[in-house]
Motif scaffolding. Structure first.
Motif, mmCIF file in Angstrom:
data_model
loop_
_atom_site.group_PDB
_atom_site.id
_atom_site.type_symbol
_atom_site.label_atom_id
_atom_site.label_comp_id
_atom_site.label_asym_id
_atom_site.label_seq_id
_atom_site.Cartn_x
_atom_site.Cartn_y
_atom_site.Cartn_z
ATOM 1 N N SER A 1 -18.988 8.391 -7.381
ATOM 2 C CA SER A 1 -18.832 7.109 -6.686
ATOM 3 C C SER A 1 -18.659 7.330 -5.182
ATOM 4 N N GLY A 2 -19.543 6.730 -4.398
ATOM 5 C CA GLY A 2 -19.447 6.841 -2.941
ATOM 6 C C GLY A 2 -18.186 6.196 -2.402
ATOM 7 N N HIS A 3 -17.818 5.040 -2.957
ATOM 8 C CA HIS A 3 -16.588 4.385 -2.514
ATOM 9 C C HIS A 3 -15.374 5.285 -2.751
ATOM 10 N N SER A 4 -15.356 5.938 -3.902
ATOM 11 C CA SER A 4 -14.218 6.814 -4.212
ATOM 12 C C SER A 4 -14.201 8.040 -3.315
ATOM 13 N N CYS A 5 -15.370 8.597 -3.018
ATOM 14 C CA CYS A 5 -15.428 9.758 -2.108
ATOM 15 C C CYS A 5 -14.805 9.406 -0.762
ATOM 16 N N VAL A 6 -15.247 8.298 -0.209
ATOM 17 C CA VAL A 6 -14.822 7.924 1.140
ATOM 18 C C VAL A 6 -13.378 7.441 1.172
ATOM 19 N N THR A 7 -12.982 6.594 0.215
ATOM 20 C CA THR A 7 -11.598 6.102 0.245
ATOM 21 C C THR A 7 -10.607 7.226 -0.007
ATOM 22 N N ALA A 8 -10.945 8.161 -0.884
ATOM 23 C CA ALA A 8 -10.038 9.287 -1.137
ATOM 24 C C ALA A 8 -9.935 10.187 0.094
ATOM 25 N N ALA A 9 -11.050 10.399 0.777
ATOM 26 C CA ALA A 9 -11.019 11.225 1.989
ATOM 27 C C ALA A 9 -10.156 10.560 3.059
ATOM 28 N N TYR A 10 -10.378 9.264 3.290
ATOM 29 C CA TYR A 10 -9.560 8.539 4.266
ATOM 30 C C TYR A 10 -8.087 8.581 3.881
ATOM 31 N N SER A 11 -7.806 8.313 2.606
ATOM 32 C CA SER A 11 -6.425 8.273 2.143
ATOM 33 C C SER A 11 -5.730 9.613 2.350
ATOM 34 N N GLU A 12 -6.438 10.672 2.076
ATOM 35 C CA GLU A 12 -5.840 12.006 2.207
ATOM 36 C C GLU A 12 -5.490 12.313 3.663
ATOM 37 N N VAL A 13 -6.432 12.079 4.568
ATOM 38 C CA VAL A 13 -6.175 12.430 5.967
ATOM 39 C C VAL A 13 -5.155 11.471 6.594
ATOM 40 N N LEU A 14 -5.268 10.192 6.290
ATOM 41 C CA LEU A 14 -4.313 9.231 6.847
ATOM 42 C C LEU A 14 -2.932 9.402 6.212
ATOM 43 N N GLY A 15 -2.890 9.763 4.926
ATOM 44 C CA GLY A 15 -1.617 9.997 4.258
ATOM 45 C C GLY A 15 -0.876 11.190 4.834
ATOM 46 N N LYS A 16 -1.621 12.182 5.287
ATOM 47 C CA LYS A 16 -0.977 13.330 5.933
ATOM 48 C C LYS A 16 -0.484 12.955 7.324
ATOM 49 N N ALA A 17 -1.249 12.144 8.020
ATOM 50 C CA ALA A 17 -0.852 11.718 9.367
ATOM 51 C C ALA A 17 0.294 10.717 9.319
ATOM 52 N N PHE A 18 0.282 9.838 8.314
ATOM 53 C CA PHE A 18 1.282 8.779 8.183
ATOM 54 C C PHE A 18 1.924 8.862 6.795
ATOM 55 N N PRO A 19 2.819 9.818 6.581
ATOM 56 C CA PRO A 19 3.392 10.019 5.245
ATOM 57 C C PRO A 19 4.121 8.801 4.685
ATOM 58 N N VAL B 1 3.166 5.800 4.500
ATOM 59 C CA VAL B 1 2.275 4.876 3.790
ATOM 60 C C VAL B 1 1.393 5.579 2.762
ATOM 61 N N ARG B 2 1.631 6.853 2.551
ATOM 62 C CA ARG B 2 0.807 7.621 1.608
ATOM 63 C C ARG B 2 0.739 6.981 0.214
ATOM 64 N N PRO B 3 1.858 6.524 -0.376
ATOM 65 C CA PRO B 3 1.765 5.910 -1.714
ATOM 66 C C PRO B 3 0.874 4.654 -1.742
ATOM 67 N N SER B 4 0.963 3.826 -0.715
ATOM 68 C CA SER B 4 0.122 2.620 -0.729
ATOM 69 C C SER B 4 -1.347 2.966 -0.500
ATOM 70 N N LEU B 5 -1.618 4.001 0.272
ATOM 71 C CA LEU B 5 -3.002 4.449 0.449
ATOM 72 C C LEU B 5 -3.569 4.948 -0.881
ATOM 73 N N ALA B 6 -2.780 5.728 -1.605
ATOM 74 C CA ALA B 6 -3.224 6.238 -2.908
ATOM 75 C C ALA B 6 -3.469 5.089 -3.886
ATOM 76 N N ALA B 7 -2.622 4.084 -3.852
ATOM 77 C CA ALA B 7 -2.809 2.917 -4.727
ATOM 78 C C ALA B 7 -4.100 2.185 -4.385
ATOM 79 N N ASN B 8 -4.430 2.104 -3.104
ATOM 80 C CA ASN B 8 -5.678 1.453 -2.697
ATOM 81 C C ASN B 8 -6.896 2.239 -3.166
ATOM 82 N N VAL B 9 -6.814 3.566 -3.167
ATOM 83 C CA VAL B 9 -7.921 4.392 -3.672
ATOM 84 C C VAL B 9 -8.144 4.090 -5.154
ATOM 85 N N ASP B 10 -7.063 4.037 -5.917
ATOM 86 C CA ASP B 10 -7.172 3.733 -7.341
ATOM 87 C C ASP B 10 -7.723 2.327 -7.573
ATOM 88 N N ALA B 11 -7.255 1.372 -6.802
ATOM 89 C CA ALA B 11 -7.732 -0.014 -6.948
ATOM 90 C C ALA B 11 -9.213 -0.128 -6.596
#
Length: 176
Positions: free
Chosen positions: A88-106, A108-118
């Motif tokens: 899934s292209g959406h999953s590739c991109v959202t997971a990549a964004y979530s990972e890098v932004l989650g490291k930069a902004f710890p 909000v990491r849980p809400s970013l991960a929830a958005n990837v799953d959603a």
């Protein structure tokens, strides 16, 4: 200059909260904050590009048929994609964004991960992907982000304190 407060009223509550925080960072006179914001945009752009390249390379390597092509009873309200399902292209991109932004902004990491799953679940519900498309896309996106992180580490940022309304808006933001 664009005013985020005016445009935020036309967007979802979660987007308004994020725009408000971005506006605060943008108007900060600190050179460090500007440099960090610029660096963050650079890293997320590299993440997006690398995740998309990896995803599309895999799509055209495996050529996996989509659910609606197997089961004609699946109706697609927005049209049928003309490219393979896996990953899934959406999953590739959202997971990549979530990972890098989650490291930069710890914070909000849980809400970013929830958005990837959603986002992934919405692609399954829409008849566009199988669960394994989503999982493979998320794994690929996270691995790309980890590779980008190794090459270009991004500083960690503590977000400014949010008010109760912002937290409720982010937690309740269902836009995917």
């Amino acid at each position: 200059a664009r005013s985020f407060s005016r445009s935020a009223s036309r967007t979802s509550p979660g987007t308004a909260a994020a725009s408000s925080r971005c506006s605060a960072m943008r108007t900060n006179s600190s050179t460090v904050a500007k440099t960090l914001a610029e660096e963050g945009w650079d890293v997320t752009a590299v993440d997006f590009a690398d995740a998309a390249i990896g995803c599309w390379d895999a799509k055209f390597t495996y050529w996996y048929i989509r659910p609606w092509q197997v089961d004609p009873s699946i109706a697609l309200p927005l049209g049928a994609p003309n490219h393979p399902s896996y990953p899934s292209g959406h999953s590739c991109v959202t997971a990549a964004y979530s990972e890098v932004l989650g490291k930069a902004f710890p914070d909000v990491r849980p809400s970013l991960a929830a958005n990837v799953d959603a986002a992934g679940q919405s692609r399954i519900n829409g008849g566009l992907h199988y669960r394994f498309d989503i999982v493979a896309g998320q794994v690929l996106g996270r691995e790309v982000a980890l590779g980008v992180e190794r090459e270009r580490p991004l500083a960690r940022v503590a977000l400014p304190a949010r008010g109760r309304d912002d937290e409720e808006a982010v937690a309740g933001d269902g836009d995917v």
